[in-house]
Design a protein around this motif. Structure first.
Motif, PDB file in Angstrom:
ATOM      1  N   UNK A   1      11.824 -40.600  21.388  1.00 22.22           N
ATOM      2  CA  UNK A   1      11.893 -39.189  21.755  1.00 22.22           C
ATOM      3  C   UNK A   1      12.628 -38.419  20.671  1.00 22.22           C
ATOM      4  N   UNK A   2      12.121 -37.231  20.324  1.00 21.86           N
ATOM      5  CA  UNK A   2      12.733 -36.374  19.331  1.00 21.86           C
ATOM      6  C   UNK A   2      12.707 -34.929  19.806  1.00 21.86           C
ATOM      7  N   UNK A   3      13.731 -34.185  19.420  1.00 21.70           N
ATOM      8  CA  UNK A   3      13.733 -32.744  19.599  1.00 21.70           C
ATOM      9  C   UNK A   3      13.445 -32.130  18.242  1.00 21.70           C
ATOM     10  N   UNK A   4      12.253 -31.582  18.083  1.00 22.51           N
ATOM     11  CA  UNK A   4      11.843 -30.968  16.828  1.00 22.51           C
ATOM     12  C   UNK A   4      11.833 -29.455  16.983  1.00 22.51           C
ATOM     13  N   UNK A   5      12.657 -28.789  16.206  1.00 23.95           N
ATOM     14  CA  UNK A   5      12.718 -27.327  16.194  1.00 23.95           C
ATOM     15  C   UNK A   5      12.154 -26.857  14.856  1.00 23.95           C
ATOM     16  N   UNK A   6      11.116 -26.047  14.917  1.00 24.87           N
ATOM     17  CA  UNK A   6      10.384 -25.666  13.710  1.00 24.87           C
ATOM     18  C   UNK A   6      10.210 -24.158  13.647  1.00 24.87           C
ATOM     19  N   UNK A   7      10.703 -23.559  12.577  1.00 23.42           N
ATOM     20  CA  UNK A   7      10.493 -22.134  12.342  1.00 23.42           C
ATOM     21  C   UNK A   7      10.986 -21.248  13.463  1.00 23.42           C
ATOM     22  N   UNK A   8      12.094 -21.633  14.111  1.00 20.78           N
ATOM     23  CA  UNK A   8      12.554 -20.917  15.296  1.00 20.78           C
ATOM     24  C   UNK A   8      13.228 -19.599  14.911  1.00 20.78           C
ATOM     25  N   UNK A   9      12.767 -18.528  15.539  1.00 22.61           N
ATOM     26  CA  UNK A   9      13.385 -17.210  15.398  1.00 22.61           C
ATOM     27  C   UNK A   9      13.762 -16.719  16.780  1.00 22.61           C
ATOM     28  N   UNK A  10      14.982 -16.162  16.896  1.00 26.00           N
ATOM     29  CA  UNK A  10      15.492 -15.763  18.205  1.00 26.00           C
ATOM     30  C   UNK A  10      16.081 -14.362  18.123  1.00 26.00           C
ATOM     31  N   UNK A  11      16.148 -13.710  19.299  1.00 25.29           N
ATOM     32  CA  UNK A  11      16.675 -12.348  19.370  1.00 25.29           C
ATOM     33  C   UNK A  11      17.688 -12.235  20.489  1.00 25.29           C
ATOM     34  N   UNK A  12      18.607 -11.283  20.342  1.00 31.14           N
ATOM     35  CA  UNK A  12      19.578 -10.958  21.385  1.00 31.14           C
ATOM     36  C   UNK A  12      19.507  -9.455  21.626  1.00 31.14           C
ATOM     37  N   UNK A  13      19.212  -9.065  22.874  1.00 32.50           N
ATOM     38  CA  UNK A  13      19.089  -7.646  23.192  1.00 32.50           C
ATOM     39  C   UNK A  13      17.976  -6.968  22.442  1.00 32.50           C
ATOM     40  N   UNK A  14      16.930  -7.718  22.145  1.00 25.18           N
ATOM     41  CA  UNK A  14      15.792  -7.149  21.438  1.00 25.18           C
ATOM     42  C   UNK A  14      15.941  -7.119  19.923  1.00 25.18           C
ATOM     43  N   UNK A  15      17.092  -7.518  19.401  1.00 25.86           N
ATOM     44  CA  UNK A  15      17.343  -7.504  17.962  1.00 25.86           C
ATOM     45  C   UNK A  15      17.276  -8.929  17.421  1.00 25.86           C
ATOM     46  N   UNK A  16      16.428  -9.211  16.439  1.00 32.81           N
ATOM     47  CA  UNK A  16      16.405 -10.554  15.847  1.00 32.81           C
ATOM     48  C   UNK A  16      17.766 -10.905  15.248  1.00 32.81           C
ATOM     49  N   UNK A  17      18.218 -12.119  15.524  1.00 28.83           N
ATOM     50  CA  UNK A  17      19.521 -12.537  14.991  1.00 28.83           C
ATOM     51  C   UNK A  17      19.405 -13.737  14.040  1.00 28.83           C
ATOM     52  N   UNK A  18      18.510 -14.662  14.330  1.00 33.09           N
ATOM     53  CA  UNK A  18      18.298 -15.815  13.453  1.00 33.09           C
ATOM     54  C   UNK A  18      16.800 -16.047  13.305  1.00 33.09           C
ATOM     55  N   UNK A  19      16.391 -16.519  12.137  1.00 39.59           N
ATOM     56  CA  UNK A  19      14.969 -16.755  11.922  1.00 39.59           C
ATOM     57  C   UNK A  19      14.757 -17.957  11.000  1.00 39.59           C
ATOM     58  N   UNK A  20      13.654 -18.663  11.259  1.00 38.59           N
ATOM     59  CA  UNK A  20      13.259 -19.775  10.405  1.00 38.59           C
ATOM     60  C   UNK A  20      14.093 -21.019  10.533  1.00 38.59           C
TER      61      UNK A  20
END
Length: 205
Positions: free
Chosen positions: A1-20
């Motif tokens: 089993x593996x947790x693979x996170x790929x190209x993840x971009x996330x937002x807080x309050x509608x504002x992108x905070x982290x990407x890639x």
């Protein structure tokens, strides 16, 4: 089993905070996310745990494989320590709470009402929930807040036991957890670019 996170971009309050954001977590491994306050560590954990959608990217593991512990302890103050853990054991379909009581030194407090516990004891009870979930991936946000040095050592040993059984742990913290074997990922280089002025209003839609 593996947790693979790929190209993840996330937002807080509608504002992108982290990407890639990219990383892989394998059985028996722990990964600690670090970065300045407000950079988006909590948002990443919540997204990976399935509590909010990503802006882009993939989380290559079913959410049912994960157990999440955030800033709240997730306990019912009117129930005893034993009843709290029994409640979560029923929710996750596991049968015994004994290992959780021992792991976080709660045996002597098993019949005490949770509302009468100290802040550190409540935190230990909240973390003991992870043991009774039976899920292989622990996702933990600032897990050792309110814990003294002895309780931090208990937490570190609980994580090691989980890893030794083939589990995984993904954590965000500024505090030394005593887990020298854990990998560390600084998420600051993945800060999202500020929106252009023309797009600023659209970020709130």
């Amino acid at each position: 089993m593996e947790l693979n996170v790929t190209g993840l971009s996330v937002a807080r309050g509608g504002i992108p905070v982290l990407e890639g954001l990219d990383f892989t977590l394998r059985a028996g491994e722990a990964l600690i996310l670090r970065g300045p306050n407000g950079v988006g560590k909590t948002t990443v954990l919540r997204t990976i745990a399935g509590l909010q959608p990503p802006l882009a990217g993939q989380v290559g593991l079913e959410r049912e494989a994960m157990a999440y512990a955030g800033h709240a302890d997730g306990i019912k103050s009117t129930l005893t320590v034993r009843e709290n853990l029994g409640f979560w054991a029923d929710i996750f379909g596991t049968t015994s709470i004994d290992a959780a009581l021992v792991a976080f030194d709660l045996t002597a407090l098993a019949d005490r009402v949770a509302g009468a516990l100290s802040a550190g004891q409540k935190r230990r009870l909240g973390l003991a929930r992870m043991v009774v979930t039976g899920r292989p991936v622990w996702v933990l946000d600032e897990p050792t807040v309110s814990l003294d040095a002895g309780a931090v050592a208990l937490f570190a040993q609980a994580v090691r036991t989980h890893l030794a059984g083939g589990g995984m742990a993904l954590m965000a913290t500024h505090i030394d957890l005593g887990l020298d074997e854990a990998r560390v990922l600084d998420v600051a280089p993945y800060r999202a670019k500020a929106p252009a002025h023309d797009d600023f209003d659209g970020s709130f839609l």
